[in-house]
Design a protein around this motif. Structure first.
Motif, PDB file in Angstrom:
ATOM      1  N   LYS A  37     155.900  39.196  22.331  1.00 16.65           N
ATOM      2  CA  LYS A  37     156.614  38.141  23.036  1.00 16.65           C
ATOM      3  C   LYS A  37     155.622  37.217  23.743  1.00 16.65           C
ATOM      4  O   LYS A  37     154.627  37.679  24.300  1.00 16.65           O
ATOM      5  CB  LYS A  37     157.553  38.734  24.082  1.00 16.65           C
ATOM      6  CG  LYS A  37     158.683  39.544  23.518  1.00 16.65           C
ATOM      7  CD  LYS A  37     159.706  39.923  24.554  1.00 16.65           C
ATOM      8  CE  LYS A  37     159.191  40.927  25.539  1.00 16.65           C
ATOM      9  NZ  LYS A  37     160.245  41.457  26.417  1.00 16.65           N
ATOM     10  N   PRO A  38     155.883  35.907  23.748  1.00 11.37           N
ATOM     11  CA  PRO A  38     155.008  34.979  24.475  1.00 11.37           C
ATOM     12  C   PRO A  38     155.178  35.144  25.984  1.00 11.37           C
ATOM     13  O   PRO A  38     156.168  35.710  26.458  1.00 11.37           O
ATOM     14  CB  PRO A  38     155.485  33.602  24.017  1.00 11.37           C
ATOM     15  CG  PRO A  38     156.852  33.809  23.480  1.00 11.37           C
ATOM     16  CD  PRO A  38     156.937  35.229  23.010  1.00 11.37           C
ATOM     17  N   TYR A  39     154.227  34.621  26.746  1.00 12.88           N
ATOM     18  CA  TYR A  39     154.239  34.804  28.199  1.00 12.88           C
ATOM     19  C   TYR A  39     155.444  34.139  28.853  1.00 12.88           C
ATOM     20  O   TYR A  39     155.907  34.571  29.906  1.00 12.88           O
ATOM     21  CB  TYR A  39     152.940  34.270  28.818  1.00 12.88           C
ATOM     22  CG  TYR A  39     152.846  32.771  28.824  1.00 12.88           C
ATOM     23  CD1 TYR A  39     153.254  32.038  29.929  1.00 12.88           C
ATOM     24  CD2 TYR A  39     152.373  32.070  27.730  1.00 12.88           C
ATOM     25  CE1 TYR A  39     153.191  30.656  29.933  1.00 12.88           C
ATOM     26  CE2 TYR A  39     152.298  30.698  27.722  1.00 12.88           C
ATOM     27  CZ  TYR A  39     152.706  29.991  28.836  1.00 12.88           C
ATOM     28  OH  TYR A  39     152.643  28.633  28.831  1.00 12.88           O
ATOM     29  N   ASP A  40     155.977  33.072  28.265  1.00 21.18           N
ATOM     30  CA  ASP A  40     157.099  32.354  28.864  1.00 21.18           C
ATOM     31  C   ASP A  40     158.449  32.794  28.299  1.00 21.18           C
ATOM     32  O   ASP A  40     159.434  32.073  28.368  1.00 21.18           O
ATOM     33  CB  ASP A  40     156.920  30.850  28.688  1.00 21.18           C
ATOM     34  CG  ASP A  40     156.817  30.436  27.222  1.00 21.18           C
ATOM     35  OD1 ASP A  40     156.646  31.317  26.355  1.00 21.18           O
ATOM     36  OD2 ASP A  40     156.893  29.228  26.959  1.00 21.18           O
ATOM     37  N   CYS A  41     158.500  33.994  27.784  1.00 25.06           N
ATOM     38  CA  CYS A  41     159.701  34.540  27.147  1.00 25.06           C
ATOM     39  C   CYS A  41     160.826  34.725  28.165  1.00 25.06           C
ATOM     40  O   CYS A  41     160.611  35.206  29.273  1.00 25.06           O
ATOM     41  CB  CYS A  41     159.346  35.886  26.512  1.00 25.06           C
ATOM     42  SG  CYS A  41     160.763  36.764  25.838  1.00 25.06           S
ATOM     43  N   CYS A 135     163.291  37.361  22.615  1.00 24.04           N
ATOM     44  CA  CYS A 135     163.146  36.229  23.532  1.00 24.04           C
ATOM     45  C   CYS A 135     164.287  35.273  23.255  1.00 24.04           C
ATOM     46  O   CYS A 135     164.673  35.068  22.108  1.00 24.04           O
ATOM     47  CB  CYS A 135     161.830  35.494  23.311  1.00 24.04           C
ATOM     48  SG  CYS A 135     160.397  36.362  23.934  1.00 24.04           S
TER      49      CYS A 135
END
Length: 154
Positions: A37-41, A135
């Protein structure tokens, strides 16, 4: 024969320990390629989205009154009214179906008439699956309430 039994027991203990290690670390194919998952999920599904309403401003219509409805405007479930003084405006609204009705003045055959522009659609979130979870992305709906005299029925 005693050594052979010990070797067999060690093999099964080692195989069991290795199996447990793999199960506990959650290793699977998708994580091997770094599909995290990306950090801004957004971990939770959003219940709201963005409703963007686009309008036409001109000499006859320096501001445009709009009515926003839940679902189809013909159902008369009015959500809110506003007056746009810019070409586009965005609102945060709960996910669901919406429609907009914009009121314009127009000159047709040298007569000043009232013309309505109507559009509708649905706002819903979307999700992307990663190896360590899902996400979510908030929904976005653009409603075209622009004046288009070429598409009006006569």
């Amino acid at each position: 024969m005693d050594n052979q039994i010990k070797s067999t027991i060690y093999f099964f203990v080692f195989a069991f320990a290795l199996s447990m290690l793999i199960l506990l670390t959650g290793c699977d194919e998708n994580c091997n390629d770094g599909n995290y998952k990306p950090y801004d999920c957004l971990d939770r599904e959003p219940s709201e989205g963005i409703l963007r309403i686009e309008a036409t401003l001109d000499g006859l219509n320096p501001v445009v009154p709009i009515e926003v409805y839940y679902g189809d405007y013909e159902n008369n479930l009015l959500y809110f009214v506003d007056t746009l003084d810019t070409f586009a405006y965005e609102y945060w609204v709960p996910n669901g179906d919406y429609s907009v009705k914009a009121k314009y003045s127009a000159r047709i055959d040298n007569r000043l008439v009232t013309v309505y522009s109507i559009d509708g659609g649905n706002i819903s979130s979307s999700s992307t699956s990663y190896c360590d979870g899902d996400c979510y992305t908030e929904g976005r709906l653009v409603l075209n309430a622009k004046l288009d005299l070429n598409s009006s029925s006569q």
